[in-house]
Enzyme design. Structure first.
Site, PDB file in Angstrom:
ATOM      1  N   ASN A  84      64.986  90.908  33.920  1.00 24.84           N
ATOM      2  CA  ASN A  84      64.793  91.861  35.020  1.00 24.84           C
ATOM      3  C   ASN A  84      65.784  91.524  36.140  1.00 24.84           C
ATOM      4  OD1 ASN A  84      63.475  89.463  35.616  1.00 24.84           O
ATOM      5  ND2 ASN A  84      61.666  90.406  36.489  1.00 24.84           N
ATOM      6  N   CYS A  97      58.554  88.889  33.096  1.00 20.91           N
ATOM      7  CA  CYS A  97      57.674  88.447  34.155  1.00 20.91           C
ATOM      8  C   CYS A  97      57.348  86.978  33.917  1.00 20.91           C
ATOM      9  CB  CYS A  97      56.425  89.307  34.091  1.00 20.91           C
ATOM     10  SG  CYS A  97      55.106  88.695  35.067  1.00 20.91           S
ATOM     11  N   GLY A  98      57.849  86.126  34.780  1.00 23.64           N
ATOM     12  CA  GLY A  98      57.719  84.688  34.553  1.00 23.64           C
ATOM     13  C   GLY A  98      56.329  84.138  34.805  1.00 23.64           C
ATOM     14  N   GLU A 144      59.166  91.823  45.710  1.00 28.22           N
ATOM     15  CA  GLU A 144      59.259  92.219  44.303  1.00 28.22           C
ATOM     16  C   GLU A 144      59.411  93.709  44.121  1.00 28.22           C
ATOM     17  OE1 GLU A 144      56.625  90.969  41.168  1.00 28.22           O
ATOM     18  OE2 GLU A 144      56.526  88.973  42.050  1.00 28.22           O
ATOM     19  N   ARG A 145      60.304  94.044  43.231  1.00 26.99           N
ATOM     20  CA  ARG A 145      60.453  95.435  42.802  1.00 26.99           C
ATOM     21  C   ARG A 145      59.105  95.982  42.334  1.00 26.99           C
ATOM     22  NH1 ARG A 145      63.846  96.891  37.340  1.00 26.99           N
ATOM     23  NH2 ARG A 145      62.356  95.401  36.506  1.00 26.99           N
ATOM     24  N   CYS A 189      57.177  84.449  42.406  1.00 27.24           N
ATOM     25  CA  CYS A 189      57.831  85.229  41.354  1.00 27.24           C
ATOM     26  C   CYS A 189      58.545  84.250  40.435  1.00 27.24           C
ATOM     27  CB  CYS A 189      58.823  86.209  41.973  1.00 27.24           C
ATOM     28  SG  CYS A 189      59.701  87.208  40.767  1.00 27.24           S
ATOM     29  N   GLY A 190      58.103  84.190  39.188  1.00 24.23           N
ATOM     30  CA  GLY A 190      58.638  83.209  38.230  1.00 24.23           C
ATOM     31  C   GLY A 190      60.056  83.512  37.824  1.00 24.23           C
ATOM     32  N   HIS A 213      67.542  90.664  39.732  1.00 22.60           N
ATOM     33  CA  HIS A 213      67.255  89.897  40.953  1.00 22.60           C
ATOM     34  C   HIS A 213      68.501  89.824  41.818  1.00 22.60           C
ATOM     35  CE1 HIS A 213      63.416  88.282  39.421  1.00 22.60           C
ATOM     36  NE2 HIS A 213      64.034  88.312  38.248  1.00 22.60           N
ATOM     37  N   GLY A 244      62.034  85.222  39.495  1.00 15.52           N
ATOM     38  CA  GLY A 244      62.807  85.080  40.719  1.00 15.52           C
ATOM     39  C   GLY A 244      63.168  83.632  41.003  1.00 15.52           C
TER      40      GLY A 244
HETATM   41  O1  ZDP Z   1      61.044  92.951  37.768  1.00 21.43           O
HETATM   42  C1  ZDP Z   1      60.039  93.353  38.351  1.00 21.43           C
HETATM   43  O2  ZDP Z   1      59.883  94.570  38.564  1.00 21.43           O
HETATM   44  C2  ZDP Z   1      59.013  92.345  38.822  1.00 21.43           C
HETATM   45  N1  ZDP Z   1      58.194  92.908  39.848  1.00 21.43           N
HETATM   46  C3  ZDP Z   1      58.223  91.942  37.619  1.00 21.43           C
HETATM   47  C4  ZDP Z   1      57.203  90.867  37.902  1.00 21.43           C
HETATM   48  C5  ZDP Z   1      57.863  89.525  38.063  1.00 21.43           C
HETATM   49  C6  ZDP Z   1      56.870  88.393  38.265  1.00 21.43           C
HETATM   50  N2  ZDP Z   1      56.441  88.274  39.620  1.00 21.43           N
HETATM   51  C7  ZDP Z   1      57.439  87.083  37.830  1.00 21.43           C
HETATM   52  O3  ZDP Z   1      56.803  86.084  38.095  1.00 21.43           O
HETATM   53  O4  ZDP Z   1      58.487  87.033  37.191  1.00 21.43           O
HETATM   54  C8  ZDP Z   1      55.659  88.596  37.470  1.00 21.43           C
END
Ligand code: ZDP
Length: 347
Positions: free
Chosen positions: A161, A73-74, A212-213, A221-222, A163, A224
Site C-alpha cells: 500500500n 495492513c501490517g 491513514e488513507r 500503522c504497521g 506511503h 507505515g
Molecule cells: O493503505 C491503507 O489504506 C491503510 N489505511 C491500510 C491499513 C494499514 C494499517 N494501519 C497497518 O497497520 O498497516 C492496518
C-alpha cells in the site's frame, strides 16, 4: 454474525471468520457502520479471514473505515495471525502464510503476544507507489511537493500500500488534521496515500505520527512503520533496523539485507461478540454504491487542498453565471458593475 475485535498498538479491527460457510462480501456502507464507534462495533478497519487460494494457510481481505479496500495492513495481519491461533483448540503452527492483495506474508507467533511478520519487499519506483512524482526516477526520495501553501519534502514507499514519509523536527508540532488529508488526496497520488511524519530520535529509534488513507489519524500503522524505516534509511537518517514509536506504542522493524522487511509487535484479542447485520442495512439503502461517499469525499478534499481561494471564487462565479443563464436570467455582471434587480421578475 459472529465477530472478534483485536488491536495492535491501539489500531483496532473487527475480524470476521469466513473460512468456512458461504462467502462474505460486505458493502462499503456495512463496513462504515461496523467501524462506527456509535452506530456499530467501532474499529479502524474490518478484516475477513478467507480460505487460501495460492497454497497459503488463509487469505486476508481488509477494509478501511471508509469502506475502501487497501492492499495490505501490517497491524491487521498481526491481529489476524493471533486470531487464527486463538481459534485453534490444539496446537497451532507457529508460522502462518497469509495471502494478501500485496502477495503472501509469513507471520510467526512469538511469546508474550508478539507477532513477527515478513512484510515482503518495499517497492520504490514511482509507478509502484503509485505517484506522479519523480517519474523518471527509480525512487522518490525527498521530492518537493507544494501542499496547502507549504513545501514539504516527501519520500514515497510502497509496502503493498502507498506511503509518504516526511521528516520533521518535532511530530507534536505537525498540523496533522490539515496536512494529513491534503497529502492523502493530493493529485500526485492517484490511489491516495497513507501519510507519516517522522521524527528521528536516534538512528535506531524514530517517532511517527500517522494519517491513514481511508481512516484518518490512527494510534499505529504497521505498514507505515515499515515504510518509515525504509524511508529513513534512504534519507540517511537511520539504520536498517530500528524501533518506531507510534502514539499506541512501539514496533520493531528490520529491513534485512535480502530486502525483506520484518516487523514485530503485539496483537491482542479485546472481545468477541455477535453483531446484528439487519441493523446494518439502513445506511446501505440510502446509497447507490458502497464507495460513492468515500470517493466523493476524497475528491472534495483533494479539491479543497489543491485549489486556491481565488480559483474557488472564480469557479463559483462561473457556475453562478452558468446557472443564471440556464434559468433564463440575465448574464451575471462582471465585477464592478451594478447588480440588476431581476429576482423580482417571477423566479
Ligand atoms: O493503505 C491503507 O489504506 C491503510 N489505511 C491500510 C491499513 C494499514 C494499517 N494501519 C497497518 O497497520 O498497516 C492496518
Amino acid at each position: 454474525m459472529e465477530f472478534a475485535k483485536y488491536q495492535g498498538l491501539g489500531n483496532d479491527f473487527v475480524i470476521v471468520d469466513g473460512r468456512s460457510g458461504s462467502p462474505i462480501e460486505p458493502n462499503g456502507a456495512q463496513v462504515r457502520q461496523l467501524c462506527d464507534r456509535r452506530l456499530g462495533i467501532g474499529a479502524d478497519g474490518v478484516i475477513l479471514a478467507l480460505p487460501p487460494r495460492q497454497g497459503g494457510d488463509l487469505r486476508m481481505r481488509i477494509f478501511n473505515g471508509d469502506g475502501s479496500e487497501p492492499e495490505m495492513c501490517g497491524n491487521g495481519i498481526r491481529c489476524l495471525a493471533r486470531f487464527v491461533a486463538d481459534q485453534h483448540q490444539g496446537v497451532c503452527p507457529d508460522t502462518l502464510t497469509i495471502e494478501t492483495m500485496a502477495g503472501p506474508m509469513g507471520a510467526r507467533l512469538q511469546d508474550q503476544g508478539q507477532v513477527t511478520v515478513d512484510m515482503g519487499e518495499p517497492r520504490l519506483e514511482p509507478a509502484a507507489i503509485p505517484t506522479t512524482l519523480g517519474v523518471d526516477a527509480r525512487q522518490v526520495v525527498a521530492e518537493r511537493l507544494l501542499v496547502i501553501g507549504q513545501v514539504l519534502e516527501v519520500t514515497a514507499v510502497s509496502m503493498g500500500n502507498p506511503h509518504v514519509v516526511i521528516p520533521v523536527a518535532d511530530v507534536a508540532q505537525v498540523d496533522l488534521e490539515q496536512l494529513g488529508p491534503a497529502l492523502e488526496t493530493h493529485p500526485a497520488f492517484p490511489n491516495r496515500t497513507n501519510v507519516h511524519f517522522l521524527q528521528v530520535l536516534s538512528d535506531q529509534h524514530h517517532r511517527l505520527r500517522t494519517w491513514e488513507r481511508g481512516v484518518g489519524p490512527t494510534m499505529a500503522c504497521g505498514t507505515g512503520a515499515c515504510a518509515a524505516v525504509v524511508a529513513a534509511r534512504l534519507l540517511g537518517l537511520g539504520q536498517r533496523k530500528a524501533r518506531v514509536t507510534l502514539p499506541g506504542g512501539t514496533l520493531t522493524v528490520h529491513w534485512r539485507d535480502d530486502n525483506h522487511v520484518f516487523m514485530t509487535g503485539p496483537a491482542q484479542r479485546t472481545f468477541v461478540g455477535q453483531v446484528v447485520l439487519d441493523a446494518l442495512g439502513a445506511e446501505a439503502e440510502n446509497e447507490a454504491t458502497g464507495d460513492t461517499e468515500a470517493v466523493a469525499q476524497a475528491k472534495a478534499m483533494a479539491f479543497l487542498a489543491n485549489t486556491s481561494l481565488d480559483e474557488m471564487l472564480e469557479l463559483a462565479a462561473n457556475s453562478l453565471a452558468q446557472r443564471t443563464q440556464r434559468r433564463g436570467g440575465p448574464p451575471v455582471n462582471p465585477p464592478g458593475e451594478p447588480v440588476p434587480d431581476w429576482d423580482h421578475r417571477g423566479h
